[in-house]
Design an enzyme around this catalytic site. Structure first.
Site, PDB file in Angstrom:
ATOM      1  N   MET A 155       0.846  -1.193   0.000  1.00  0.00           N
ATOM      2  CA  MET A 155       0.000   0.000   0.000  1.00  0.00           C
ATOM      3  C   MET A 155       0.888   1.252   0.000  1.00  0.00           C
ATOM      4  O   MET A 155       1.985   1.218   0.565  1.00  0.00           O
ATOM      5  CB  MET A 155      -0.895   0.029   1.245  1.00  0.00           C
ATOM      6  CG  MET A 155      -2.006  -1.004   1.224  1.00  0.00           C
ATOM      7  SD  MET A 155      -2.676  -1.295   2.861  1.00  0.00           S
ATOM      8  CE  MET A 155      -3.956  -0.073   2.910  1.00  0.00           C
ATOM      9  N   SER A 181       2.470   2.475  -2.427  1.00  0.00           N
ATOM     10  CA  SER A 181       3.620   2.390  -3.343  1.00  0.00           C
ATOM     11  C   SER A 181       3.338   3.076  -4.678  1.00  0.00           C
ATOM     12  O   SER A 181       4.222   3.145  -5.531  1.00  0.00           O
ATOM     13  CB  SER A 181       4.017   0.925  -3.558  1.00  0.00           C
ATOM     14  OG  SER A 181       2.956   0.203  -4.157  1.00  0.00           O
ATOM     15  N   GLY A 182       2.110   3.537  -4.877  1.00  0.00           N
ATOM     16  CA  GLY A 182       1.803   4.270  -6.114  1.00  0.00           C
ATOM     17  C   GLY A 182       1.175   3.398  -7.192  1.00  0.00           C
ATOM     18  O   GLY A 182       1.231   3.735  -8.374  1.00  0.00           O
ATOM     19  N   GLU A 207      -7.348  -2.228  -7.193  1.00  0.00           N
ATOM     20  CA  GLU A 207      -7.642  -2.923  -5.919  1.00  0.00           C
ATOM     21  C   GLU A 207      -8.131  -4.358  -6.167  1.00  0.00           C
ATOM     22  O   GLU A 207      -9.078  -4.828  -5.523  1.00  0.00           O
ATOM     23  CB  GLU A 207      -8.664  -2.133  -5.090  1.00  0.00           C
ATOM     24  CG  GLU A 207      -8.228  -0.727  -4.728  1.00  0.00           C
ATOM     25  CD  GLU A 207      -7.082  -0.650  -3.723  1.00  0.00           C
ATOM     26  OE1 GLU A 207      -6.830  -1.672  -3.032  1.00  0.00           O
ATOM     27  OE2 GLU A 207      -6.427   0.382  -3.646  1.00  0.00           O
TER      28      GLU A 207
HETATM   29  P1  ADP Z   1      -1.329   2.534  -3.764  1.00  0.00           P
HETATM   30  O1  ADP Z   1      -2.376   2.457  -4.855  1.00  0.00           O
HETATM   31  O2  ADP Z   1      -0.113   1.673  -4.061  1.00  0.00           O
HETATM   32  O3  ADP Z   1      -1.870   2.303  -2.382  1.00  0.00           O
HETATM   33  P2  ADP Z   1      -1.419   5.377  -4.283  1.00  0.00           P
HETATM   34  O4  ADP Z   1      -1.162   5.515  -5.754  1.00  0.00           O
HETATM   35  O5  ADP Z   1      -2.834   5.469  -3.830  1.00  0.00           O
HETATM   36  O6  ADP Z   1      -0.742   4.008  -3.768  1.00  0.00           O
HETATM   37  O7  ADP Z   1      -0.610   6.451  -3.447  1.00  0.00           O
HETATM   38  C1  ADP Z   1       0.768   6.660  -3.619  1.00  0.00           C
HETATM   39  C2  ADP Z   1       1.144   7.967  -2.916  1.00  0.00           C
HETATM   40  O8  ADP Z   1       1.041   7.800  -1.504  1.00  0.00           O
HETATM   41  C3  ADP Z   1       2.576   8.409  -3.121  1.00  0.00           C
HETATM   42  O9  ADP Z   1       2.739   9.131  -4.314  1.00  0.00           O
HETATM   43  C4  ADP Z   1       2.842   9.276  -1.896  1.00  0.00           C
HETATM   44  O10 ADP Z   1       2.477  10.613  -2.157  1.00  0.00           O
HETATM   45  C5  ADP Z   1       1.873   8.766  -0.853  1.00  0.00           C
HETATM   46  N1  ADP Z   1       2.494   8.090   0.308  1.00  0.00           N
HETATM   47  C6  ADP Z   1       1.964   8.083   1.558  1.00  0.00           C
HETATM   48  N2  ADP Z   1       2.711   7.329   2.395  1.00  0.00           N
HETATM   49  C7  ADP Z   1       3.755   6.836   1.684  1.00  0.00           C
HETATM   50  C8  ADP Z   1       4.877   5.982   1.985  1.00  0.00           C
HETATM   51  N3  ADP Z   1       5.050   5.469   3.219  1.00  0.00           N
HETATM   52  N4  ADP Z   1       5.726   5.689   0.999  1.00  0.00           N
HETATM   53  C9  ADP Z   1       5.552   6.203  -0.244  1.00  0.00           C
HETATM   54  N5  ADP Z   1       4.518   7.003  -0.598  1.00  0.00           N
HETATM   55  C10 ADP Z   1       3.617   7.329   0.340  1.00  0.00           C
END
Ligand code: ADP
Ligand code: ZN
Length: 210
Positions: A17, A19-20, A90
Site C-alpha cells: 500500500m 507504493s503508487g 484494488e
Molecule cells: P497505492 O495504490 O499503491 O496504495 P497510491 O497511488 O494510492 O498508492 O498512493 C501513492 C502515494 O502515496 C505516493 O505518491 C505518496 O504521495 C503517498 N504516500 C503516503 N505514504 C507513503 C509511503 N510510506 N511511501 C511512499 N509514498 C507514500
C-alpha cells in the site's frame, strides 16, 4: 512489445500500500485515452478512498469512469464489445474468477491492466494477485517508504489503536477502526496467532513432563 501491439495481454502493477499502484494505473489509463483507445476502468467496491465513482481524464478531454464492482462476474458482464483496454484497481479484494476474466479478455485482444497489493497484513499472498502475477505478460512490483526506518517498504502493517494487529484478524476488514502503514521486512510486525501461542506453550509443558 506493449505499444501498438494488436494482440491482448495482461500487465500487473503490484506492491505494498502507498507504493503508487493507483497512480501508475491511472497514468497508463490516461496514456491509453491520449492514444484514443476505448478504455473501461473498474475498482473493487471495497476501495473507499475516492468516495464512490471516480473519473480519469486526459488533458484532451477523454474520460473514463471507474465502475465499482464486487466480483469478477460483474466485470465480465460490463465490458463492452469494442473495448480495447480494461483497467482493474484494488484487485486483491476480488474473487479468483478475475484470473479467468483477465485471460478471456486478453485472448480477445484486450490490454488488461491490473493493480493490487500482493501481500495481506500478515505478509502472505493476497487473494487472486499471486495467480495474476503468474499469468501476466508484464509485472511491476512497486515499493513505498518504510515509515519506521526510511528503507524500501514491501509489507502492509495493520495497526489497531496504534499497535501491530495480531495475525488471527480477518484478511479483509470492512469498516474497522484499523489503519495501515507501509513497512520494510525488518520493521513489519505480526504478533503470533493466540492459538499458536497456546499450543506452543502446551507443547513446551508436555516436553517438560516427559
Ligand atoms: P497505492 O495504490 O499503491 O496504495 P497510491 O497511488 O494510492 O498508492 O498512493 C501513492 C502515494 O502515496 C505516493 O505518491 C505518496 O504521495 C503517498 N504516500 C503516503 N505514504 C507513503 C509511503 N510510506 N511511501 C511512499 N509514498 C507514500
Ligand atoms: Zn523499516
Amino acid at each position: 512489445m506493449y505499444h501498438g501491439a494488436q494482440d491482448g495481454w495482461i500487465e500487473v502493477v503490484s506492491g505494498v500500500m502507498f507504493s503508487g499502484k493507483s497512480e501508475e494505473l491511472l497514468r497508463r489509463v490516461r496514456r491509453a485515452l491520449i492514444a484514443k483507445k476505448k478504455v473501461q476502468v473498474f475498482k473493487s467496491h471495497l476501495d473507499d478512498r475516492y468516495g464512490g465513482v471516480y473519473t480519469v481524464s486526459s488533458h484532451d478531454g477523454h474520460e473514463a469512469e471507474a465502475i465499482p464492482v464486487s466480483n469478477s462476474v460483474q466485470i465480465a458482464g460490463a465490458v463492452g464489445p469494442t473495448v480495447e483496454v480494461v483497467a482493474i484497481d484494488e484487485a486483491q479484494f476480488l474473487d479468483g474468477g478475475v484470473v479467468r476474466v483477465a485471460n478471456a479478455l486478453a485472448n480477445n485482444g484486450v490490454r488488461v491492466i491490473i493493480a493490487g497489493t500482493d501481500m495481506d497484513f500478515r505478509g502472505e499472498p493476497f487473494g487472486p494477485i499471486p495467480d495474476l502475477l503468474a499469468i501476466a505478460e508484464k509485472i511491476d512490483k512497486l515499493h513505498a517508504i518504510c515509515v519506521q526506518c526510511g528503507d524500501l517498504a514491501t509489507r502492509n502493517q495493520r495497526l489497531i489503536d496504534g499497535e501491530p494487529a495480531p495475525a488471527e484478524g480477518p484478511t479483509i476488514q470492512v469498516g474497522g477502526a484499523e489503519s495501515y502503514e507501509a513497512r520494510c521486512r525488518r520493521c513489519h510486525e505480526v504478533p503470533p496467532r493466540d492459538r499458536a501461542q497456546v499450543e506452543m506453550k502446551m507443547r513446551g509443558r508436555k516436553s517438560e513432563d516427559q
